[in-house]
Design an enzyme around this catalytic site. Structure first.
Site, PDB file in Angstrom:
ATOM      1  N   ASP A  97       0.833  -1.195   0.000  1.00 50.11           N
ATOM      2  CA  ASP A  97       0.000   0.000   0.000  1.00 50.11           C
ATOM      3  C   ASP A  97       0.878   1.258   0.000  1.00 50.11           C
ATOM      4  O   ASP A  97       1.877   1.322   0.712  1.00 50.11           O
ATOM      5  CB  ASP A  97      -0.883  -0.037   1.258  1.00 50.11           C
ATOM      6  CG  ASP A  97      -1.919   1.051   1.292  1.00 50.11           C
ATOM      7  OD1 ASP A  97      -2.716   1.145   0.349  1.00 50.11           O
ATOM      8  OD2 ASP A  97      -1.927   1.824   2.278  1.00 50.11           O
TER       9      ASP A  97
ATOM     10  N   GLU B  61       1.721  -0.173  -4.962  1.00 49.76           N
ATOM     11  CA  GLU B  61       0.723   0.847  -5.290  1.00 49.76           C
ATOM     12  C   GLU B  61       1.460   2.171  -5.425  1.00 49.76           C
ATOM     13  O   GLU B  61       1.920   2.757  -4.440  1.00 49.76           O
ATOM     14  CB  GLU B  61      -0.343   0.956  -4.203  1.00 49.76           C
ATOM     15  CG  GLU B  61      -1.410   1.988  -4.562  1.00 49.76           C
ATOM     16  CD  GLU B  61      -2.307   2.377  -3.405  1.00 49.76           C
ATOM     17  OE1 GLU B  61      -3.449   2.802  -3.659  1.00 49.76           O
ATOM     18  OE2 GLU B  61      -1.866   2.291  -2.239  1.00 49.76           O
TER      19      GLU B  61
END
Length: 536
Positions: free
Chosen positions: A206, A270
């Protein structure tokens, strides 16, 4: 294309990844929230779809301030989602069907209720004080600098008890870890090993580019492209609050942890960056991220010239041996069918599955699901406080499985409404229709699996005119052509010779002879095999 002497290369090169937003996939215990048991009950659907790996969004213990992206324990399963035994059963069941599991790794921040932060906040002398980013107030008593948080407001919150501010790139209940502290790195890498030991095939990291911040905490400069009405956090360019040069060394260390394990574990990042910046995250000698997520198709003006130029820029910028990645939808962005319309969403799906690289499909996009309007009072996403446009609930609504109450997602009232339009697109209703969106997606995935040129071949743009994009996928002497009509009027395709039509977004009944000069229907995409040598 696979490197010489290495066969097909790592498994993830020819794989298709499927994102499962666990809260909204399937409720297995009747509480209205999706869980691991629910995913387990749908493994045969995933196998029939034809995907190679699933990425599970966070299921760790969490106060759910950001629905699992505020982790309070990196080594367990929140009771809302089940148990570690449920997770192990899911990995085994998917593995028996040839599907690997990728888990979400959330290393930039924890929950403010994580024991590490509770200890860090207790005192300036706490042994874990430096596990998070603490700074004295500015001379005027305000935040240490001008950094902004997502969705809005300063990225700093004052702690009256200790007289300092702590950094949070997102909600104030998500304090940022200090990744410049070796103890933090060691603890987080051990958390990563916990899941690798349980058999996961890799991790999706993330907000990877935010892990390191400027050591001098300099202000971010204004964003000259910001316009009134744009999100508050976009007022500044994140020059100092993200994407620091040293990030590549850190990510190389993270990748080295994965390399301790057999089976080519994959590291996915990401990273919301233009392709020219994105390609840097492959690292020196390809020692950093295996697959930096490429989100640029999401923001593109959807015209043939734009897609061709983006693909060419991306291909030209890739380091030797690097492998592309393509994403069209996820749990944070408007759904493809809402951006393009249902018919053109099929064309977009075909592009996703036939451009060179590893594609990631967001759950429900194979059904043509659209954004669901959320009635007043049903909003759940904290980002919606910054304005309705920032709310992500509309793309996180439950999967519709059948025509029963709550579309088969749950026996109880779901945590978010299914929505009438999406309920009508349920999977069971699309099973039998040869021209349904689900049937088309399955056919496209099956074709990609059969035809190595689609999964591993080189890519070459051929033409982008009259609303139609044509490109070639070539592996050795095997050549396939993809033609995408990206507008709602008929479009012509001109080839060097006749071709056999292998797939149409319109379904098997639309397959037809393809002479050298033929017409595509409005919003139609096709895959062709030339009967003679390919163009050029």
């Amino acid at each position: 294309m696979a490197e010489p002497g290495q066969g097909d290369g790592p498994w993830w090169r020819k794989a298709v990844i499927y994102e499962i937003y666990v809260r909204s996939f399937q409720d297995g215990n009747g509480d209205g929230v999706g869980d691991l048991a629910g995913v387990l009950s749908r493994v045969d659907y995933l196998a029939a779809l034809g995907v190679d790996a699933v990425w599970l969004t966070p299921f760790y213990p969490s106060p759910m301030a950001d629905f699992g992206y505020d982790v309070s324990d990196y080594r367990d399963v929140d009771p809302l989602f089940g148990t570690l035994a449920d997770f192990d059963r899911l990995v085994a069941a998917l593995g028996a069907r040839g599907i690997r599991v990728i888990v979400d790794f959330v290393p930039n921040h924890t929950s403010d209720r994580h024991p590490w932060f509770v200890e860090s906040r207790a005192s300036r002398d706490s042994p874990r004080r430096d596990w998070y980013v603490w700074r004295d107030p500015a001379p005027d008593g305000g935040p240490p600098n001008n950094w902004r948080a997502q969705p809005d407001g300063p990225a700093w919150t004052f702690d009256a008890a200790t007289g300092q501010y702590y950094l949070h790139s997102f909600l104030d209940r998500q304090p940022d870890l200090n990744w410049r502290n070796p103890a933090v790195r060691a603890a987080m890498f051990d958390a990563l090993r916990f899941w690798l030991d349980r058999g996961v095939a890799g991790v999706r990291v993330d907000v990877l580019d935010r892990l390191l911040k400027d050591e001098r905490f300099r202000d971010d400069p204004p964003n000259p492209d910001w316009r009134e009405g744009d999100p508050d956090f976009m007022r500044l360019r994140t020059v100092h609050s993200a994407d620091q040069p040293e990030i590549l060394d850190l990510v190389a260390d993270m990748r080295a942890v994965l390399a301790e394990y057999p089976g080519e574990r994959v590291l996915i990042g990401e990273i919301y960056q233009p392709v020219e910046t994105l390609v840097r995250f492959y690292g020196r000698a390809l020692e950093a991220v295996h697959l930096p997520f490429n989100f640029n198709l999401m923001w593109l003006v959807w015209i043939p010239e734009g897609v061709r130029l983006l693909a060419e820029r991306y291909e030209a910028g890739l380091p030797p041996g690097a492998w592309p990645s393509w994403v069209l939808g996820n749990h944070d962005q408007s759904r493809v069918a809402s951006r393009f319309g249902e018919r053109q969403a099929r064309v977009a799906m075909l592009a996703l599955l036939t451009l060179r690289g590893t594609p990631t499909i967001y759950q429900g996009d194979e059904l043509g699901l659209a954004d669901t309007p959320i009635p007043p009072g049903r909003e759940r996403d904290p980002f919606a406080r910054a304005g309705p446009a920032q709310g992500r609930d509309k793309v996180r609504t439950p999967m519709p499985w059948d025509g029963s109450r709550h579309a088969g997602f749950s026996a109880a009232e779901p945590w978010l409404p299914v929505g009438e339009a999406n309920a009508a697109r349920h999977a069971l209703g699309q099973e039998a229709g040869p021209a349904s969106f689900l049937s088309f997606t399955r056919a496209a995935l099956a074709l990609r699996r059969r035809e190595k040129a689609l999964a591993l071949g080189d890519w070459r743009g051929i033409s982008a005119r009259d609303g139609v994009l044509v490109y070639e996928r070539r592996l050795g002497g095997d050549v396939l052509l993809v033609a995408l009509n990206m507008r709602g009027t008929p479009g012509r395709v001109r080839l060097d010779g006749p071709a056999d039509m292998l797939l149409s977004t319109e379904g098997p009944a639309a397959l037809r002879a393809a002479p050298a000069d033929f017409e595509l229907r409005p919003d139609e995409g096709v895959v062709l095999r030339p009967r003679a040598a390919g163009p050029g």
